[in-house]
Design a protein around this motif. Structure first.
Motif, short mmCIF file in Angstrom:
data_model
loop_
_atom_site.label_atom_id
_atom_site.label_comp_id
_atom_site.label_asym_id
_atom_site.label_seq_id
_atom_site.Cartn_x
_atom_site.Cartn_y
_atom_site.Cartn_z
N THR A 53 1.90 9.33 -3.03
CA THR A 53 2.82 8.20 -2.92
C THR A 53 4.07 8.62 -2.18
N GLY B 139 -7.54 4.57 -2.23
CA GLY B 139 -6.10 4.54 -2.43
C GLY B 139 -5.60 5.33 -3.63
N ARG C 20 -2.21 0.50 -6.27
CA ARG C 20 -2.74 0.52 -4.90
C ARG C 20 -4.17 0.00 -4.87
N THR D 294 0.83 -1.20 0.00
CA THR D 294 0.00 0.00 0.00
C THR D 294 0.87 1.25 0.00
#
Length: 185
Positions: free
Chosen positions: A159, A154, A78, A70
């Motif tokens: 990130t 997600g 994700r 994740t």
């Protein structure tokens, strides 16, 4: 993101810890014939989650890997990780929940019981479940919840790896720096 990762982490740890615990305690009368089974002293058998449902360990590890994935993946990756963790958690909850509700079918096919007696249906006595499969079911539900959050939300999270990437240098930039009088070394 923190809530989803925490759900996945807690769920995976709960599943992996409980899978090694005793899920079912039972007595098995050793012997093939009914007369032998009636006269023989019953053997006490303890079956763990890995004895009754070996796939639960692997599914717990999938959930644990999902915690790391994740954080390491980006948008579409994700979402895919979230779906995998969701499916793994749902599978754990279903399998462990069935064993918790009725341990007899799982105990009948357990390898340890089959080695003791070939006539399992008549020789099983005093079957008692423990709280461990219920805890594994809760862990699976937490995994499924965390996976669902990752799958649904997600793609909107930032990130971690973007911060550490170097900007793409163009070869022209170095020549332009020399033209400006900057020393590239």
């Amino acid at each position: 993101m923190a809530a989803a990762v925490l759900c996945c982490l807690l769920g995976a740890v709960l599943v992996l810890v409980t899978v090694g615990a005793t899920w079912v305690r039972l007595s098995v009368a050793a012997g093939a014939a009914a007369q032998e089974a009636a006269t023989a002293a019953p053997l006490a058998v303890r079956l763990s989650g890995s004895d009754l449902a070996p796939a639960v360990t692997g599914l717990g590890l999938v959930g644990l890997a999902g915690v790391v994935a994740t954080a390491a993946t980006r948008r579409r990756g994700r979402v895919l990780v979230g779906l995998l963790v969701l499916l793994a958690g749902a599978a754990v909850a279903i399998v462990a929940g069935r064993i918790a509700a009725d341990p007899l079918p799982a105990a009948r096919v357990a390898t340890q019981v089959r080695q003791i007696t070939p006539s399992v249906t008549t020789n099983l006595r005093d079957i008692r479940g423990t709280a461990a499969p219920w805890l594994a079911t809760c862990g699976g539900a937490l995994l499924a919840l965390g996976g669902a959050i990752v799958a649904l939300r997600g793609h909107t999270w930032s990130t971690l790896s973007v911060r550490y990437e170097t900007p793409a240098a163009r070869p022209v930039d170095a020549w332009e720096a020399i033209d400006r009088g900057d020393d590239p070394t």
